[in-house]
Scaffold this motif. Sequence first.
Motif, PDB file in Angstrom:
ATOM      1  N   PRO A   1       0.806  -1.233   0.000  1.00 28.26           N
ATOM      2  CA  PRO A   1       0.000   0.000   0.000  1.00 28.26           C
ATOM      3  C   PRO A   1       0.834   1.275   0.000  1.00 28.26           C
ATOM      4  O   PRO A   1       0.497   2.245  -0.687  1.00 28.26           O
ATOM      5  N   GLU A   2       1.939   1.285   0.738  1.00 29.47           N
ATOM      6  CA  GLU A   2       2.706   2.527   0.852  1.00 29.47           C
ATOM      7  C   GLU A   2       3.472   2.885  -0.425  1.00 29.47           C
ATOM      8  O   GLU A   2       3.933   4.023  -0.580  1.00 29.47           O
ATOM      9  N   ASN A   3       3.626   1.937  -1.340  1.00 25.62           N
ATOM     10  CA  ASN A   3       4.350   2.211  -2.587  1.00 25.62           C
ATOM     11  C   ASN A   3       3.433   2.385  -3.791  1.00 25.62           C
ATOM     12  O   ASN A   3       3.900   2.655  -4.900  1.00 25.62           O
ATOM     13  N   ALA A   4       2.129   2.204  -3.593  1.00 24.11           N
ATOM     14  CA  ALA A   4       1.204   2.171  -4.726  1.00 24.11           C
ATOM     15  C   ALA A   4       1.172   3.488  -5.487  1.00 24.11           C
ATOM     16  O   ALA A   4       1.244   3.512  -6.721  1.00 24.11           O
ATOM     17  N   GLU A   5       1.061   4.608  -4.776  1.00 21.52           N
ATOM     18  CA  GLU A   5       0.934   5.893  -5.456  1.00 21.52           C
ATOM     19  C   GLU A   5       2.130   6.171  -6.351  1.00 21.52           C
ATOM     20  O   GLU A   5       1.973   6.634  -7.493  1.00 21.52           O
ATOM     21  N   ALA A   6       3.319   5.862  -5.880  1.00 25.85           N
ATOM     22  CA  ALA A   6       4.519   6.137  -6.668  1.00 25.85           C
ATOM     23  C   ALA A   6       4.541   5.320  -7.950  1.00 25.85           C
ATOM     24  O   ALA A   6       4.942   5.814  -9.013  1.00 25.85           O
ATOM     25  N   LYS A   7       4.090   4.071  -7.883  1.00 25.85           N
ATOM     26  CA  LYS A   7       4.074   3.222  -9.082  1.00 25.85           C
ATOM     27  C   LYS A   7       3.023   3.701 -10.082  1.00 25.85           C
ATOM     28  O   LYS A   7       3.261   3.740 -11.294  1.00 25.85           O
ATOM     29  N   ILE A   8       1.856   4.062  -9.571  1.00 24.48           N
ATOM     30  CA  ILE A   8       0.793   4.569 -10.451  1.00 24.48           C
ATOM     31  C   ILE A   8       1.256   5.844 -11.145  1.00 24.48           C
ATOM     32  O   ILE A   8       1.095   6.012 -12.357  1.00 24.48           O
ATOM     33  N   LEU A   9       1.847   6.755 -10.378  1.00 29.34           N
ATOM     34  CA  LEU A   9       2.324   8.007 -10.953  1.00 29.34           C
ATOM     35  C   LEU A   9       3.407   7.765 -11.996  1.00 29.34           C
ATOM     36  O   LEU A   9       3.455   8.447 -13.033  1.00 29.34           O
ATOM     37  N   SER A  10       4.298   6.804 -11.738  1.00 27.91           N
ATOM     38  CA  SER A  10       5.358   6.508 -12.708  1.00 27.91           C
ATOM     39  C   SER A  10       4.767   6.077 -14.038  1.00 27.91           C
ATOM     40  O   SER A  10       5.204   6.523 -15.098  1.00 27.91           O
TER      41      SER A  10
ATOM     42  N   LEU B   1       1.247  -8.613   1.842  1.00 29.19           N
ATOM     43  CA  LEU B   1       0.830  -7.230   1.655  1.00 29.19           C
ATOM     44  C   LEU B   1       1.079  -6.749   0.228  1.00 29.19           C
ATOM     45  O   LEU B   1       0.658  -5.658  -0.142  1.00 29.19           O
ATOM     46  N   VAL B   2       1.818  -7.535  -0.556  1.00 29.08           N
ATOM     47  CA  VAL B   2       2.055  -7.173  -1.955  1.00 29.08           C
ATOM     48  C   VAL B   2       0.956  -7.815  -2.783  1.00 29.08           C
ATOM     49  O   VAL B   2       1.023  -8.977  -3.165  1.00 29.08           O
ATOM     50  N   GLY B   3      -0.085  -7.048  -3.029  1.00 24.65           N
ATOM     51  CA  GLY B   3      -1.229  -7.578  -3.765  1.00 24.65           C
ATOM     52  C   GLY B   3      -1.634  -6.644  -4.876  1.00 24.65           C
ATOM     53  O   GLY B   3      -0.887  -5.750  -5.279  1.00 24.65           O
ATOM     54  N   ASN B   4      -2.831  -6.872  -5.423  1.00 26.20           N
ATOM     55  CA  ASN B   4      -3.357  -5.974  -6.439  1.00 26.20           C
ATOM     56  C   ASN B   4      -3.392  -4.541  -5.911  1.00 26.20           C
ATOM     57  O   ASN B   4      -3.701  -4.304  -4.744  1.00 26.20           O
ATOM     58  N   ILE B   5      -3.059  -3.598  -6.769  1.00 18.94           N
ATOM     59  CA  ILE B   5      -3.162  -2.201  -6.354  1.00 18.94           C
ATOM     60  C   ILE B   5      -4.629  -1.865  -6.110  1.00 18.94           C
ATOM     61  O   ILE B   5      -5.506  -2.240  -6.882  1.00 18.94           O
ATOM     62  N   ARG B   6      -4.867  -1.171  -5.023  1.00 22.98           N
ATOM     63  CA  ARG B   6      -6.230  -0.820  -4.665  1.00 22.98           C
ATOM     64  C   ARG B   6      -6.816   0.155  -5.676  1.00 22.98           C
ATOM     65  O   ARG B   6      -6.176   1.153  -6.027  1.00 22.98           O
ATOM     66  N   THR B   7      -8.029  -0.124  -6.104  1.00 23.36           N
ATOM     67  CA  THR B   7      -8.721   0.802  -6.999  1.00 23.36           C
ATOM     68  C   THR B   7      -8.837   2.175  -6.365  1.00 23.36           C
ATOM     69  O   THR B   7      -8.720   3.209  -7.050  1.00 23.36           O
ATOM     70  N   GLU B   8      -9.042   2.217  -5.050  1.00 23.24           N
ATOM     71  CA  GLU B   8      -9.153   3.495  -4.360  1.00 23.24           C
ATOM     72  C   GLU B   8      -7.884   4.332  -4.547  1.00 23.24           C
ATOM     73  O   GLU B   8      -7.942   5.553  -4.696  1.00 23.24           O
TER      74      GLU B   8
ATOM     75  N   THR C   1      -4.952   8.806  -6.975  1.00 26.83           N
ATOM     76  CA  THR C   1      -3.693   9.222  -7.592  1.00 26.83           C
ATOM     77  C   THR C   1      -3.928   9.845  -8.965  1.00 26.83           C
ATOM     78  O   THR C   1      -3.322  10.871  -9.303  1.00 26.83           O
ATOM     79  N   ILE C   2      -4.786   9.216  -9.758  1.00 27.80           N
ATOM     80  CA  ILE C   2      -5.072   9.752 -11.095  1.00 27.80           C
ATOM     81  C   ILE C   2      -5.723  11.132 -10.996  1.00 27.80           C
ATOM     82  O   ILE C   2      -5.401  12.051 -11.757  1.00 27.80           O
ATOM     83  N   LYS C   3      -6.636  11.284 -10.050  1.00 25.57           N
ATOM     84  CA  LYS C   3      -7.278  12.588  -9.864  1.00 25.57           C
ATOM     85  C   LYS C   3      -6.252  13.644  -9.481  1.00 25.57           C
ATOM     86  O   LYS C   3      -6.260  14.772  -9.999  1.00 25.57           O
ATOM     87  N   LYS C   4      -5.338  13.284  -8.576  1.00 18.87           N
ATOM     88  CA  LYS C   4      -4.295  14.211  -8.144  1.00 18.87           C
ATOM     89  C   LYS C   4      -3.380  14.591  -9.314  1.00 18.87           C
ATOM     90  O   LYS C   4      -2.907  15.728  -9.404  1.00 18.87           O
ATOM     91  N   ALA C   5      -3.161  13.629 -10.224  1.00 18.91           N
ATOM     92  CA  ALA C   5      -2.268  13.867 -11.363  1.00 18.91           C
ATOM     93  C   ALA C   5      -2.950  14.620 -12.494  1.00 18.91           C
ATOM     94  O   ALA C   5      -2.308  14.985 -13.477  1.00 18.91           O
ATOM     95  N   GLY C   6      -4.260  14.841 -12.367  1.00 17.76           N
ATOM     96  CA  GLY C   6      -4.980  15.599 -13.377  1.00 17.76           C
ATOM     97  C   GLY C   6      -5.743  14.760 -14.375  1.00 17.76           C
ATOM     98  O   GLY C   6      -6.251  15.278 -15.371  1.00 17.76           O
ATOM     99  N   GLY C   7      -5.866  13.449 -14.108  1.00 16.20           N
ATOM    100  CA  GLY C   7      -6.629  12.571 -14.990  1.00 16.20           C
ATOM    101  C   GLY C   7      -8.047  12.360 -14.487  1.00 16.20           C
ATOM    102  O   GLY C   7      -8.396  12.765 -13.373  1.00 16.20           O
ATOM    103  N   ASP C   8      -8.853  11.718 -15.310  1.00 17.83           N
ATOM    104  CA  ASP C   8     -10.259  11.494 -14.968  1.00 17.83           C
ATOM    105  C   ASP C   8     -10.662  10.083 -15.366  1.00 17.83           C
ATOM    106  O   ASP C   8     -10.611   9.722 -16.531  1.00 17.83           O
ATOM    107  N   THR C   9     -11.063   9.274 -14.393  1.00 14.83           N
ATOM    108  CA  THR C   9     -11.520   7.905 -14.655  1.00 14.83           C
ATOM    109  C   THR C   9     -13.027   7.829 -14.861  1.00 14.83           C
ATOM    110  O   THR C   9     -13.549   6.786 -15.264  1.00 14.83           O
ATOM    111  N   GLY C  10     -13.739   8.899 -14.545  1.00 14.67           N
ATOM    112  CA  GLY C  10     -15.189   8.886 -14.645  1.00 14.67           C
ATOM    113  C   GLY C  10     -15.873   8.238 -13.454  1.00 14.67           C
ATOM    114  O   GLY C  10     -17.095   8.067 -13.447  1.00 14.67           O
ATOM    115  N   ILE C  11     -15.103   7.865 -12.432  1.00 13.28           N
ATOM    116  CA  ILE C  11     -15.649   7.202 -11.249  1.00 13.28           C
ATOM    117  C   ILE C  11     -15.252   7.993 -10.013  1.00 13.28           C
ATOM    118  O   ILE C  11     -14.095   8.421  -9.879  1.00 13.28           O
ATOM    119  N   GLU C  12     -16.184   8.172  -9.099  1.00 14.70           N
ATOM    120  CA  GLU C  12     -15.924   8.920  -7.876  1.00 14.70           C
ATOM    121  C   GLU C  12     -15.849   7.964  -6.685  1.00 14.70           C
ATOM    122  O   GLU C  12     -16.632   7.023  -6.573  1.00 14.70           O
TER     123      GLU C  12
END
Length: 298
Positions: free
Chosen positions: A215-224, A250-257, A262-273
């Motif tokens: 969980p603590e590394n997920a945001e960095a991987k998504i942003l990369s 603890l190394v599992g699928n990245i959480r959709t949340e 992360t995508i919202k913070k980066a300026g993207g839009d998934t269409g899901i809230e």
Amino acid sequence: MPESVKLVECPRDAWQGLQDIIPAAYKAEYLKELVLAGFRHIDAVSFVSPKHVKQMADSEVVVEKFCASLPEGVEPPEIIGIVVNERGLERALATPGVTTIGYPYSISAYFRRANANMSRGESRALVETLNKETKTAGRGLVIYISMAFGNPYDEPWGPELVEETLEWLKDIRIRTVSLADTAGDATPEIVAEVFKRANQHVAGIELGAHLHSRPENAEAKILSAYRAGCRRFDGALTGLGGCPFAGDDLVGNIRTEDILATIKKAGGDTGIELSHLTKLLAMTNEIRTKYAHAPIVN
């Protein structure tokens, strides 16, 4: 304007390693709730041997119940069904509601032999068959390149293996490819390098990411991946599901949340809230409580 990002929710990947069987009706209800929450792309089922993946033995029934449960006027989503051989392809194509076939193509010889008992040539021949048959049937096809970010089997690995595979897939006109962190080896730096180099070989291909992470590394991987141009992400609510090779539950699928935030913070839009996910998160936690009595694998 925010840039559009495709989010693929993966309950199949989350559920397949659970030893206690989730009732088909509950799986169908869960898929329906995903659609009502706005998910348009769902990795929902697999058509593999029940001897090896008991949880997915009811895939035809689940899809039938799901399709029947959709309220009138609600457009059906893309439903991805995973196959590993021609028998699975036959089952998937015979199942109304399955719109896309998915196939995990391994660049690891050991993993390919252990999981499908196939040589590289046999696996590539199967991809070409899948490509031909899905086009004839009017279905989509997504190829997952497993071991795309590392190899735990002491075999040669490097981004060039991913590049060579992408060139071959492009040559045979595969249009959708997802790079999979099968063994949980990805770091933000590896993700960035693989995607940046892969982008030079994917003209005409939609390139996605199926990542695993603590969980603590997920945001960095998504942003990369996002900063390297990836606009298709696979996720699983609460991170349910994991990887048997990671040696760490603890190394599992990245959480959709995490993807959504992360995508919202980066300026993207998934269409899901996130606010639309309350019922689904409760259902996912119920699955954890009732059915995750054994180690979860992916």
